[in-house]
Design a protein around this motif. Structure first.
Motif, PDB file in Angstrom:
ATOM      1  N   CYS A  37       0.901  -1.225   0.010  1.00  0.00           N
ATOM      2  CA  CYS A  37      -0.068   0.182  -0.002  1.00  0.00           C
ATOM      3  C   CYS A  37       1.105   1.353   0.087  1.00  0.00           C
ATOM      4  O   CYS A  37       0.266   2.402  -0.145  1.00  0.00           O
ATOM      5  CB  CYS A  37      -0.821   0.139   1.199  1.00  0.00           C
ATOM      6  N   LYS A  38       2.076   1.011   0.307  1.00  0.00           N
ATOM      7  CA  LYS A  38       2.999   2.227   0.474  1.00  0.00           C
ATOM      8  C   LYS A  38       4.680   1.609   0.028  1.00  0.00           C
ATOM      9  O   LYS A  38       4.738   0.772   0.852  1.00  0.00           O
ATOM     10  CB  LYS A  38       2.786   3.061   1.586  1.00  0.00           C
ATOM     11  N   PHE A 157       2.405   6.583   9.648  1.00  0.00           N
ATOM     12  CA  PHE A 157       2.853   5.231   9.489  1.00  0.00           C
ATOM     13  C   PHE A 157       1.879   4.326  10.511  1.00  0.00           C
ATOM     14  O   PHE A 157       2.581   3.395  11.011  1.00  0.00           O
ATOM     15  CB  PHE A 157       4.349   4.943   9.578  1.00  0.00           C
ATOM     16  N   ALA A 160       1.772   0.359  11.010  1.00  0.00           N
ATOM     17  CA  ALA A 160       2.447  -0.084   9.883  1.00  0.00           C
ATOM     18  C   ALA A 160       2.806  -1.406   9.658  1.00  0.00           C
ATOM     19  O   ALA A 160       3.385  -1.752  10.902  1.00  0.00           O
ATOM     20  CB  ALA A 160       3.287   0.814   9.189  1.00  0.00           C
ATOM     21  N   LEU A 185       5.200  -1.391   2.533  1.00  0.00           N
ATOM     22  CA  LEU A 185       4.461  -1.516   3.675  1.00  0.00           C
ATOM     23  C   LEU A 185       2.996  -2.135   3.229  1.00  0.00           C
ATOM     24  O   LEU A 185       2.464  -1.824   2.060  1.00  0.00           O
ATOM     25  CB  LEU A 185       3.900  -0.311   4.310  1.00  0.00           C
ATOM     26  N   CYS A 188      -1.476  -0.419   5.830  1.00  0.00           N
ATOM     27  CA  CYS A 188      -1.458   1.040   5.804  1.00  0.00           C
ATOM     28  C   CYS A 188      -2.958   1.587   6.523  1.00  0.00           C
ATOM     29  O   CYS A 188      -3.941   0.809   5.887  1.00  0.00           O
ATOM     30  CB  CYS A 188      -1.286   1.732   4.665  1.00  0.00           C
TER      31      CYS A 188
END
Length: 189
Positions: A37-38, A157, A160, A185, A188
């Motif tokens: 997701c990140k 975060f 996370a 990550l 999230c």
């Protein structure tokens, strides 16, 4: 007494059969690999205190084996050394770039027969780009590329979870190293 045993055996067999069946069902309906997701890339720069560089040092040996000292890493794979650090985090591999945060934590050399370490640290951010922290922990076999766990975070975060791939970018003796940290990550908020 015998009928109770038979009933217990039948019930137990039925439970085992049902649990085996659901495990097989789970394997057949396995989800596709999740996408992060990140994703982010940072660099952190560690300058170990060596007795002469107090002004520039960002890390220090705080524990040493009986045969070692606190200004030179112990021989034999640095076994027994514990190092704490407060290193700058940058967006590129230049030590003199403007820091976007700090990497704070420790690493300890935990094997006498092989060069390896254990890491526990956080990235702390307080900039317009990111606010909060990401926490990492895990074994570091000190290969060129290796993974450690992202076990939590705060702020941007919050809670996370993921993986950080560490890649050693530069090493200058026992005094300086630079790591590229590629963070993926998968949880999230």
């Amino acid at each position: 007494m015998g009928a109770t045993r038979v009933t217990e055996t039948l019930v137990l067999s039925l439970l085992l059969l049902l649990s085996g069946s659901s495990a097989t069902q789970r394997k057949k309906t396995r989800a596709a690999p999740r996408m992060p997701c990140k994703q982010m890339v940072f660099y952190f720069h560690d300058i170990l205190y060596n007795g002469e560089n107090a002004k520039n040092a960002t890390s220090a040996i705080v524990g040493a084996p009986a045969w070692g000292n606190r200004t030179i890493l112990a021989g034999q794979n640095h076994f027994g050394n514990v190092v704490v650090f407060d290193d700058p985090i940058t967006l590129d591999n230049n030590l003199l770039s403007i820091p976007v945060g700090r990497a704070q934590g420790f690493y300890l050399y935990d094997r006498k027969d092989y060069f390896t370490a254990w890491l526990g640290f956080s990235f702390f951010f307080n900039s317009t780009l990111h606010r909060g922290s990401i926490t990492f922990a895990g074994a570091d076999p000190l290969n060129k590329t290796r993974d450690i766990s992202v076990i939590g975070g705060t702020g941007d975060f919050f809670m996370a979870r993921g993986i950080a791939t560490l890649m050693t970018e530069a090493v200058e003796g026992d005094v300086y190293f630079r790591l590229q940290v590629y963070i993926k990550l998968f949880e999230c908020w």
